[in-house]
Design a protein around this motif. Structure first.
Motif, PDB file in Angstrom:
ATOM      1  N   PHE A 100       0.827  -1.213   0.000  1.00 33.25           N
ATOM      2  CA  PHE A 100       0.000   0.000   0.000  1.00 33.25           C
ATOM      3  C   PHE A 100       0.861   1.264   0.000  1.00 33.25           C
ATOM      4  O   PHE A 100       0.455   2.306  -0.521  1.00 33.25           O
ATOM      5  N   ILE A 101       2.058   1.175   0.574  1.00 36.83           N
ATOM      6  CA  ILE A 101       2.964   2.331   0.575  1.00 36.83           C
ATOM      7  C   ILE A 101       3.488   2.598  -0.832  1.00 36.83           C
ATOM      8  O   ILE A 101       3.432   3.731  -1.333  1.00 36.83           O
ATOM      9  N   ILE A 102       4.010   1.572  -1.493  1.00 32.88           N
ATOM     10  CA  ILE A 102       4.713   1.794  -2.764  1.00 32.88           C
ATOM     11  C   ILE A 102       3.768   2.046  -3.938  1.00 32.88           C
ATOM     12  O   ILE A 102       4.211   2.551  -4.979  1.00 32.88           O
ATOM     13  N   LYS A 103       2.484   1.743  -3.776  1.00 36.56           N
ATOM     14  CA  LYS A 103       1.591   1.935  -4.920  1.00 36.56           C
ATOM     15  C   LYS A 103       0.941   3.320  -4.949  1.00 36.56           C
ATOM     16  O   LYS A 103       0.179   3.630  -5.863  1.00 36.56           O
ATOM     17  N   SER A 104       1.269   4.135  -3.947  1.00 44.13           N
ATOM     18  CA  SER A 104       0.605   5.435  -3.886  1.00 44.13           C
ATOM     19  C   SER A 104       1.601   6.591  -3.811  1.00 44.13           C
ATOM     20  O   SER A 104       2.680   6.457  -3.220  1.00 44.13           O
ATOM     21  N   ARG A 105       1.188   7.734  -4.382  1.00 40.96           N
ATOM     22  CA  ARG A 105       1.967   8.967  -4.254  1.00 40.96           C
ATOM     23  C   ARG A 105       1.303   9.941  -3.287  1.00 40.96           C
ATOM     24  O   ARG A 105       1.871  10.995  -2.990  1.00 40.96           O
ATOM     25  N   LEU A 121       7.064   5.332  19.039  1.00 36.14           N
ATOM     26  CA  LEU A 121       6.354   6.388  18.310  1.00 36.14           C
ATOM     27  C   LEU A 121       7.330   7.290  17.556  1.00 36.14           C
ATOM     28  O   LEU A 121       7.074   7.674  16.403  1.00 36.14           O
ATOM     29  N   LEU A 122       8.438   7.638  18.176  1.00 36.94           N
ATOM     30  CA  LEU A 122       9.426   8.487  17.522  1.00 36.94           C
ATOM     31  C   LEU A 122       9.996   7.802  16.280  1.00 36.94           C
ATOM     32  O   LEU A 122      10.117   8.424  15.210  1.00 36.94           O
ATOM     33  N   ALA A 123      10.341   6.536  16.407  1.00 34.41           N
ATOM     34  CA  ALA A 123      10.874   5.789  15.270  1.00 34.41           C
ATOM     35  C   ALA A 123       9.845   5.701  14.152  1.00 34.41           C
ATOM     36  O   ALA A 123      10.183   5.824  12.961  1.00 34.41           O
ATOM     37  N   SER A 124       8.574   5.504  14.523  1.00 37.96           N
ATOM     38  CA  SER A 124       7.509   5.416  13.522  1.00 37.96           C
ATOM     39  C   SER A 124       7.337   6.742  12.783  1.00 37.96           C
ATOM     40  O   SER A 124       7.137   6.762  11.562  1.00 37.96           O
ATOM     41  N   ILE A 125       7.429   7.836  13.513  1.00 37.10           N
ATOM     42  CA  ILE A 125       7.296   9.158  12.890  1.00 37.10           C
ATOM     43  C   ILE A 125       8.448   9.410  11.921  1.00 37.10           C
ATOM     44  O   ILE A 125       8.246   9.880  10.797  1.00 37.10           O
ATOM     45  N   VAL A 126       9.672   9.075  12.352  1.00 36.08           N
ATOM     46  CA  VAL A 126      10.842   9.284  11.497  1.00 36.08           C
ATOM     47  C   VAL A 126      10.704   8.487  10.207  1.00 36.08           C
ATOM     48  O   VAL A 126      10.912   9.013   9.102  1.00 36.08           O
ATOM     49  N   PHE A 127      10.322   7.209  10.337  1.00 37.42           N
ATOM     50  CA  PHE A 127      10.186   6.391   9.134  1.00 37.42           C
ATOM     51  C   PHE A 127       9.043   6.892   8.259  1.00 37.42           C
ATOM     52  O   PHE A 127       9.145   6.900   7.026  1.00 37.42           O
ATOM     53  N   THR A 128       7.956   7.325   8.873  1.00 35.60           N
ATOM     54  CA  THR A 128       6.809   7.811   8.110  1.00 35.60           C
ATOM     55  C   THR A 128       7.202   9.011   7.253  1.00 35.60           C
ATOM     56  O   THR A 128       6.834   9.112   6.071  1.00 35.60           O
ATOM     57  N   VAL A 129       7.962   9.915   7.839  1.00 38.04           N
ATOM     58  CA  VAL A 129       8.423  11.096   7.086  1.00 38.04           C
ATOM     59  C   VAL A 129       9.300  10.661   5.918  1.00 38.04           C
ATOM     60  O   VAL A 129       9.131  11.135   4.785  1.00 38.04           O
ATOM     61  N   LEU A 130      10.222   9.772   6.162  1.00 34.14           N
ATOM     62  CA  LEU A 130      11.091   9.268   5.084  1.00 34.14           C
ATOM     63  C   LEU A 130      10.279   8.562   4.011  1.00 34.14           C
ATOM     64  O   LEU A 130      10.499   8.768   2.805  1.00 34.14           O
ATOM     65  N   SER A 131       9.335   7.739   4.434  1.00 38.01           N
ATOM     66  CA  SER A 131       8.529   6.963   3.493  1.00 38.01           C
ATOM     67  C   SER A 131       7.682   7.869   2.598  1.00 38.01           C
ATOM     68  O   SER A 131       7.622   7.685   1.379  1.00 38.01           O
ATOM     69  N   ILE A 132       7.037   8.851   3.211  1.00 36.70           N
ATOM     70  CA  ILE A 132       6.211   9.778   2.430  1.00 36.70           C
ATOM     71  C   ILE A 132       7.077  10.573   1.468  1.00 36.70           C
ATOM     72  O   ILE A 132       6.710  10.795   0.298  1.00 36.70           O
ATOM     73  N   THR A 133       8.238  11.013   1.930  1.00 40.82           N
ATOM     74  CA  THR A 133       9.167  11.768   1.067  1.00 40.82           C
ATOM     75  C   THR A 133       9.555  10.945  -0.158  1.00 40.82           C
ATOM     76  O   THR A 133       9.561  11.446  -1.292  1.00 40.82           O
ATOM     77  N   ILE A 134       9.863   9.689   0.075  1.00 40.07           N
ATOM     78  CA  ILE A 134      10.258   8.809  -1.043  1.00 40.07           C
ATOM     79  C   ILE A 134       9.109   8.635  -2.016  1.00 40.07           C
ATOM     80  O   ILE A 134       9.291   8.727  -3.249  1.00 40.07           O
ATOM     81  N   GLN A 135       7.909   8.429  -1.507  1.00 43.61           N
ATOM     82  CA  GLN A 135       6.778   8.174  -2.394  1.00 43.61           C
ATOM     83  C   GLN A 135       6.336   9.434  -3.160  1.00 43.61           C
ATOM     84  O   GLN A 135       5.933   9.348  -4.324  1.00 43.61           O
ATOM     85  N   VAL A 136       6.413  10.562  -2.507  1.00 38.85           N
ATOM     86  CA  VAL A 136       5.959  11.803  -3.159  1.00 38.85           C
ATOM     87  C   VAL A 136       6.999  12.338  -4.144  1.00 38.85           C
ATOM     88  O   VAL A 136       6.644  12.796  -5.239  1.00 38.85           O
ATOM     89  N   PHE A 137       8.283  12.243  -3.791  1.00 40.28           N
ATOM     90  CA  PHE A 137       9.313  12.878  -4.629  1.00 40.28           C
ATOM     91  C   PHE A 137      10.176  11.888  -5.409  1.00 40.28           C
ATOM     92  O   PHE A 137      10.525  12.143  -6.569  1.00 40.28           O
ATOM     93  N   VAL A 138      10.527  10.774  -4.805  1.00 40.57           N
ATOM     94  CA  VAL A 138      11.434   9.834  -5.476  1.00 40.57           C
ATOM     95  C   VAL A 138      10.694   8.933  -6.455  1.00 40.57           C
ATOM     96  O   VAL A 138      11.202   8.624  -7.535  1.00 40.57           O
TER      97      VAL A 138
END
Length: 842
Positions: free
Chosen positions: A226-231, A323-340
């Motif tokens: 679900f992460i990789i199929k969406s922008r 929670l902190l680790a989840s937030i950090v990964f979420t930011v990275l994941s969204i950045t990759i999907q939106v821009f990369v």
């Protein structure tokens, strides 16, 4: 006239179309609601584990009631919308081959109770398959089912972590109104964190870490998809945020098998993605796993500490890290999907059309995976990133560890079992009923730890081929349609493929599908795979109502039958529970047996109701028989009816449960109770091959041999005397041979239960040596099993025969004699009687 008829027909068709749309719409939403309720309710009933006892059956019967209602609604829906038009539609009918083969296998059933339960479970699976087909035929249904699965799965993950991080009481209060809670503490879900020889292991709702790991594999890879199929950031956000907690939970299960299986499933997934998605999937997955490893040691240590002593500050500390680790990964994941992601797709778009291009990265992944495995298993510093308990489990991954060797033994024993029931199988629960007869060593495992082999021994080659053929057919239609479909249509149903491949792969090394919840999800996903498929039309030209409406009618009838049976079984279970409550406050015979007899009338032949439960009908009858006999020693007419009724029930139970060890032992005890020594002796010998690694039948056989030999001596039957003793020695040598065979087990494989010469066996064989004048051997056999415990009756008899044997040799042990006589002065006479006895020579 003709025009009028045409107008009428058109009007009727329009009217029927409206009715169909309205009715199917209402039923559709009712089915969606019921499916959602099931997905949240079933996991918290210990995931509907098919444990084969009364402790687990109530939830399964409740689920069967649910599924029968669902099947009835599907039948109504199918009456309006089902058409036998394509080849794939035939599979919607052929799914009933599975319950049918289990019905056929009832003819060979090793346990009627377990076999019939599996028929009901297979009907539930067929229902969920058809449910998947009908609910996911349109986009909205597919999206809803996918979201229900993910949300319920994430809820299970959060629930498990609440227990790990010391918030079990809160989690228990959250679900106790519908969950199966610990009987001793209604605010706790039992064994959500289970401590065994490997340490604390997270099990969440399953009470078994390995099956929880199987679900987590499914959730990890589904989240990744679900992460990789969406922008869209808001689509990625929930899945990215919960991916790290899910992976942390995966590590905390300490499941070695899951660690081995997940790379294989990831590899299979990659072959279905274009290159850009393959790269994104690997990047996101590697980042998520790295993030989990960074915090794993701390979260693991905090959780282990909280299992021993609660601490609000430590709990919050653990949650804040997670929670902190989840937030950090979420930011990275969204950045990759939106821009990369857009950039990757642009530069790699020209490679996607090239032949075999999608095979390159999976092959590279295999190489990288091998390098990673070498780094982890070698003495580099990589594995030191892992917590001690996780690192230890990974270091122990090899083909010589006990769990692997033991599974290998299970599989070999399953093949031996299947060879005796090759075509039809031995019915549902065959492994649990028969494994003790075929086992290579005295392990205890009511599960074969391999779904395929367990299915094979239950349903035989016929049922197994039906299941395999069905799954292959569904997969064939799905993959062929996947290749031809647009990306949007592929994405819509790919979750179901992930579920199927994950659960089937892991179930090859464990008993995940003994959890009915997992099986229901599997078949729901298979239905989702089929509904997205296309196939060539059937060569069926007829528009006969009989052809197209017979299937809905048949499943409608089946649903009503299943509803009646399931409700009856559920009612029987309720009556038995009432019996357990009554006996806490009353000793009145009639008050106790009234609900118990009602339960038996509704569910005849139930082993727990009749014998093996906390309270049983046969047990009560024998208690009353003994009590009445004591009160009226000279009037057997008052006590005998109770024993006769118990024996009649036992005879019925033996027909339905011929391989139940508790039933076999009770029959032996009842024969002994009536003084039928010869019948008891023959029964014990007949049961030894069925339970070759239990010492009790050997003990009974040898003890009865001594009694029968004494009877033969009294009658002057010297030949009979010696023949019986010779057979006892053969039994004893069988025990010695089996003990010796255990030395051939691989050094790292645990034997299982203890299997050794018992004091009773030593006494019996020592007595035989004494009777035959071999006093030296009698002493050698008896002495190692003697203790100082003079309160143990068997030990006192051992000492008695030992003292007689050494006196026959002209020796004595006065200190031991004094201890024995101090306990019971009559022992001197007993020893003198042994020494004075004469026995026939061989």
């Amino acid at each position: 006239m003709s025009a009028s008829k045409n107008a009428y027909a058109a009007s009727r068709a329009k009217s029927n179309g409206t009715i169909t749309t309205e009715k199917s719409s209402v039923i559709f939403w009712v089915l969606v609601v019921l499916t959602g309720l099931f997905m949240f309710w079933a996991p918290f009933q210990r995931a509907l584990f098919n444990g084969g006892t009364i402790d687990f059956e109530r939830s399964i019967y409740s689920a069967s009631v649910w599924s029968s209602i669902i099947l009835l609604l599907i039948a109504i829906l199918a009456f309006f919308v089902f058409k036998l038009q394509e080849k794939k539609d035939v599979l919607t009918i052929l799914v009933f081959m599975m319950p049918l083969t289990y019905i056929i296998s009832l003819s060979n059933a090793a346990s009627h109770y377990l076999a019939t339960n599996m028929v009901y479970i297979q009907m539930l699976y067929a229902t969920f398959f058809i449910l998947g087909v009908f609910l996911t035929r349109n986009k909205i249904g597919t999206v809803i089912i996918a979201r229900l699965f993910m949300i319920s799965g994430y809820f299970i993950v959060v629930f498990g972590l609440l227990y790990w991080l010391g918030n079990g009481s809160f989690a228990g209060h959250l679900v106790k109104w519908f969950a199966f809670m610990d009987g001793t503490n209604s605010n706790l879900y039992r064994d959500a964190v289970l401590t065994d020889v490997n340490g604390s292991r997270l099990t969440s709702v399953f009470q078994y870490a390995n099956t929880y790991a199987a679900l987590l594999i499914t959730l990890i890879l589904s989240s990744l998809f679900f992460i990789i199929k969406s922008r869209k950031w808001y689509v990625v956000l929930p899945h990215a945020f919960l991916l790290v907690p899910t992976i942390v939970s995966f590590w905390l299960t300490l499941s070695r098998g899951a660690i081995v299986v997940i790379p294989v499933i990831v590899l299979i997934m990659l072959f279905f993605f274009k290159i850009s998605r393959q790269i994104l999937a690997l990047i996101q997955l590697v980042l998520a796993f790295i993030t989990s490893l960074v915090i794993l040691q701390k979260v693991s240590d905090i959780g282990i500490g909280l299992q021993k002593q609660t601490s609000a500050s430590e709990s919050w500390h653990g949650w804040s890290i997670l929670l902190l680790a989840s937030i950090v990964f979420t930011v990275l994941s969204i950045t990759i999907q939106v821009f990369v992601q857009p950039w990757l797709e642009r530069i790699l778009n020209r490679f996607d059309s090239k032949k075999y291009a999608t095979f390159i990265l999976p092959i590279v992944t295999i190489v990288i995976g091998l390098i990673g495995a070498i780094l982890i298993f070698s003495d580099t510093g990589v594995k030191n990133l892992l917590p001690d308990n996780v690192r230890t489990r990974i270091e122990n991954i090899n083909f010589q560890q006990n769990s692997v060797l033991e599974r290998g033994t299970f599989y070999k024993d399953a093949i031996k079992l299947w060879k005796d029931y090759p075509i039809l199988g031995a019915g549902g629960g065959a492994w649990a009923s028969l494994y003790e007869k075929y086992q290579n060593n005295p392990y205890t495992s009511r599960q074969a730890h391999n779904f395929a082999l367990q299915y094979l021994v239950e349903a035989g080659a016929l049922g197994f081929l039906a299941f395999i053929g069905f799954v292959i057919a569904v997969s064939f239609f799905y993959i062929r349609s996947y290749i031809k479909s647009s990306q949007e249509k592929r994405d819509l149903h790919f979750l179901f493929f992930i579920i199927v491949i994950s659960l089937l792969a892991h179930s090859m090394i464990d008993f995940d599908l003994s959890y009915v919840y997992m099986g229901a999800i599997l078949f729901l996903a298979l239905g989702g795979m089929l509904s997205n498929s296309s196939s060539s039309p059937l060569k069926l030209k007829s528009h006969s109502i009989l052809i197209h409406k017979s299937f809905p009618a048949a499943i409608g009838i089946a649903s009503l039958v299943m509803f009646f049976i399931s409700a009856q079984l559920l009612s029987a279970n309720g009556d038995y529970k009432q019996t357990l409550e009554v006996i806490k406050t009353s000793k009145d015979y009639n008050q106790i047996v009234t609900p118990l007899d009602k339960a038996i009338s509704l569910h005849p032949g139930h082993p727990d109701y009749l014998l093996t439960g906390q309270v049983s009908r046969i047990g009560i009858l024998l208690q009353v028989y003994n009590q009445t006999q004591k009160e009226n020693p000279n009037d057997s007419t008052k006590s005998e009816p109770f024993f006769t009724q118990a024996q009649d029930l036992m005879a019925q139970l033996l027909k339905k449960e011929p391989h139940n060890r508790a039933v076999a032992m009770q029959q032996l005890n009842m024969l002994l109770l009536k003084g039928k020594l010869q019948d008891a002796y023959e029964w014990a010998n007949a049961q030894i091959p069925n339970y070759p690694w239990y010492t009790d039948m050997y003990e009974k056989s040898m003890s009865l041999s001594i009694d029968l030999a004494n009877q033969a001596q009294t009658k002057g039957d010297t030949a009979g005397f010696n023949s019986i003793l010779d057979k006892a020695l053969v039994t004893y040598n069988t025990v010695l041979t089996k003990i010796d065979s255990l030395k051939n087990l691989p050094k790292d494989q645990i034997q299982g239960r203890e299997f050794a010469v018992t004091p009773t066996m030593a006494l019996n064989v020592g007595q035989i040596s004494y009777m035959r004048g071999d006093y030296t051997n009698a002493v050698a056999l008896i002495k190692p099993h003697m203790t100082d415990n003079m309160d143990d009756q068997v030990n006192r008899v051992l000492i008695r025969w030992y003292l007689a044997a050494i006196q026959k040799q002209g020796s004595k042990d006065q200190a031991l004699m004094d201890k024995l006589i101090a306990k019971d002065p009559n022992e001197k006479q007993n020893i003198d009687a042994i020494m004075a006895a004469t026995f026939p020579t061989k």
